[in-house]
Motif scaffolding. Structure first.
Motif, PDB file in Angstrom:
ATOM      1  N   ARG A  23       0.848  -1.438  -0.332  1.00 59.69           N
ATOM      2  CA  ARG A  23      -0.157  -0.198   0.276  1.00 59.69           C
ATOM      3  C   ARG A  23       1.100   1.043   0.136  1.00 59.69           C
ATOM      4  O   ARG A  23       1.870   1.115   0.640  1.00 59.69           O
ATOM      5  CB  ARG A  23      -1.329   0.220   1.433  1.00 59.69           C
ATOM      6  N   GLY A  24       0.404   1.888  -0.625  1.00 59.12           N
ATOM      7  CA  GLY A  24       1.656   3.369  -0.966  1.00 59.12           C
ATOM      8  C   GLY A  24       1.813   3.741  -2.160  1.00 59.12           C
ATOM      9  O   GLY A  24       2.574   5.341  -2.243  1.00 59.12           O
ATOM     10  N   TRP A  25       2.495   2.205  -2.428  1.00 55.36           N
ATOM     11  CA  TRP A  25       4.126   2.194  -3.157  1.00 55.36           C
ATOM     12  C   TRP A  25       3.860   3.158  -4.566  1.00 55.36           C
ATOM     13  O   TRP A  25       2.011   2.811  -5.139  1.00 55.36           O
ATOM     14  CB  TRP A  25       4.255   1.937  -3.948  1.00 55.36           C
ATOM     15  N   PRO A  26       3.974   4.203  -4.943  1.00 59.13           N
ATOM     16  CA  PRO A  26       3.856   4.581  -6.785  1.00 59.13           C
ATOM     17  C   PRO A  26       3.515   3.552  -7.633  1.00 59.13           C
ATOM     18  O   PRO A  26       4.739   2.865  -7.416  1.00 59.13           O
ATOM     19  CB  PRO A  26       4.775   5.541  -7.153  1.00 59.13           C
ATOM     20  N   VAL A  27       3.223   3.520  -8.921  1.00 56.02           N
ATOM     21  CA  VAL A  27       2.431   2.389  -9.442  1.00 56.02           C
ATOM     22  C   VAL A  27       3.306   3.563 -10.701  1.00 56.02           C
ATOM     23  O   VAL A  27       2.909   4.051 -10.938  1.00 56.02           O
ATOM     24  CB  VAL A  27       1.649   2.043  -9.303  1.00 56.02           C
ATOM     25  N   SER A  28       3.714   2.280 -11.819  1.00 50.96           N
ATOM     26  CA  SER A  28       3.722   2.668 -13.481  1.00 50.96           C
ATOM     27  C   SER A  28       3.774   1.811 -14.260  1.00 50.96           C
ATOM     28  O   SER A  28       4.432   0.862 -13.927  1.00 50.96           O
ATOM     29  CB  SER A  28       5.375   3.245 -13.393  1.00 50.96           C
ATOM     30  N   LEU A  29       2.288   1.596 -14.820  1.00 56.39           N
ATOM     31  CA  LEU A  29       2.686   0.693 -15.915  1.00 56.39           C
ATOM     32  C   LEU A  29       2.676   1.452 -16.766  1.00 56.39           C
ATOM     33  O   LEU A  29       2.432   3.229 -17.721  1.00 56.39           O
ATOM     34  CB  LEU A  29       1.193   0.207 -15.497  1.00 56.39           C
ATOM     35  N   SER A  30       3.608   1.108 -17.646  1.00 56.27           N
ATOM     36  CA  SER A  30       4.502   1.616 -19.307  1.00 56.27           C
ATOM     37  C   SER A  30       4.029   0.253 -20.235  1.00 56.27           C
ATOM     38  O   SER A  30       3.925  -0.365 -20.004  1.00 56.27           O
ATOM     39  CB  SER A  30       4.957   2.615 -18.992  1.00 56.27           C
ATOM     40  N   VAL A  31       4.178   1.293 -21.842  1.00 53.12           N
ATOM     41  CA  VAL A  31       4.000   0.045 -23.156  1.00 53.12           C
ATOM     42  C   VAL A  31       5.299   0.490 -23.623  1.00 53.12           C
ATOM     43  O   VAL A  31       5.501   1.738 -23.629  1.00 53.12           O
ATOM     44  CB  VAL A  31       2.396   0.244 -24.148  1.00 53.12           C
ATOM     45  N   MET A  32       6.022  -0.369 -23.966  1.00 56.03           N
ATOM     46  CA  MET A  32       7.210   0.276 -24.867  1.00 56.03           C
ATOM     47  C   MET A  32       7.590  -0.678 -25.816  1.00 56.03           C
ATOM     48  O   MET A  32       7.079  -1.852 -25.783  1.00 56.03           O
ATOM     49  CB  MET A  32       8.279  -0.168 -23.611  1.00 56.03           C
ATOM     50  N   ASP A  33       8.388   0.000 -27.032  1.00 55.94           N
ATOM     51  CA  ASP A  33       8.260  -1.120 -27.960  1.00 55.94           C
ATOM     52  C   ASP A  33       9.954  -1.651 -27.852  1.00 55.94           C
ATOM     53  O   ASP A  33       9.972  -1.704 -26.629  1.00 55.94           O
ATOM     54  CB  ASP A  33       8.391   0.000 -28.728  1.00 55.94           C
ATOM     55  N   VAL A  34      10.793  -2.248 -28.547  1.00 57.92           N
ATOM     56  CA  VAL A  34      10.941  -3.501 -28.822  1.00 57.92           C
ATOM     57  C   VAL A  34      12.643  -2.853 -28.327  1.00 57.92           C
ATOM     58  O   VAL A  34      13.379  -3.292 -28.184  1.00 57.92           O
ATOM     59  CB  VAL A  34      11.473  -4.406 -30.266  1.00 57.92           C
ATOM     60  N   ASN A  35      12.148  -1.225 -28.801  1.00 64.75           N
ATOM     61  CA  ASN A  35      13.735  -0.381 -28.707  1.00 64.75           C
ATOM     62  C   ASN A  35      13.948   0.503 -27.412  1.00 64.75           C
ATOM     63  O   ASN A  35      14.666   0.965 -27.230  1.00 64.75           O
ATOM     64  CB  ASN A  35      14.131   1.012 -30.183  1.00 64.75           C
ATOM     65  N   GLY A  36      12.674  -0.201 -26.075  1.00 60.88           N
ATOM     66  CA  GLY A  36      12.828   0.662 -25.277  1.00 60.88           C
ATOM     67  C   GLY A  36      12.274   2.119 -24.786  1.00 60.88           C
ATOM     68  O   GLY A  36      12.095   2.314 -23.909  1.00 60.88           O
ATOM     69  N   ARG A  37      11.815   2.428 -26.337  1.00 59.11           N
ATOM     70  CA  ARG A  37      11.160   3.777 -25.846  1.00 59.11           C
ATOM     71  C   ARG A  37       9.495   3.172 -25.154  1.00 59.11           C
ATOM     72  O   ARG A  37       9.174   2.712 -25.844  1.00 59.11           O
ATOM     73  CB  ARG A  37      10.736   4.120 -27.550  1.00 59.11           C
TER      74      ARG A  37
END
Length: 75
Positions: free
Chosen positions: A9-23
């Motif tokens: 509880r309380g941790w910031p969350v990051s959910l991202s979609v990246m391409d195969v080059n890491g962008r």
């Protein structure tokens, strides 16, 4: 649709979609999320309004000590 449960509880969350080059192509969640199950839907759009190209992407979830990555294939 992707479901997540923050480990602590309380941790910031990051959910991202990246391409195969890491962008980062889309940032779906960036901030604090209530403890418990969460759900969302990515409609295949990038940071702008354009649809992303067909190909392989990675859905990356980071929260506290948790780091998960799942491959997504868009046909």
């Amino acid at each position: 649709s992707y479901r997540l449960t923050p480990a602590d509880r309380g941790w910031p969350v990051s959910l991202s979609v990246m391409d195969v080059n890491g962008r980062i192509r889309a940032r779906l969640v960036d901030g604090r999320v209530a403890a418990g199950p969460q759900s969302l839907e990515w409609r295949w759009r990038g940071a702008g309004v354009q649809a992303v190209a067909h190909g392989i992407y990675w859905c990356v979830l980071e929260s506290g000590r948790t780091h998960l990555a799942r491959r997504i294939v868009l046909l």
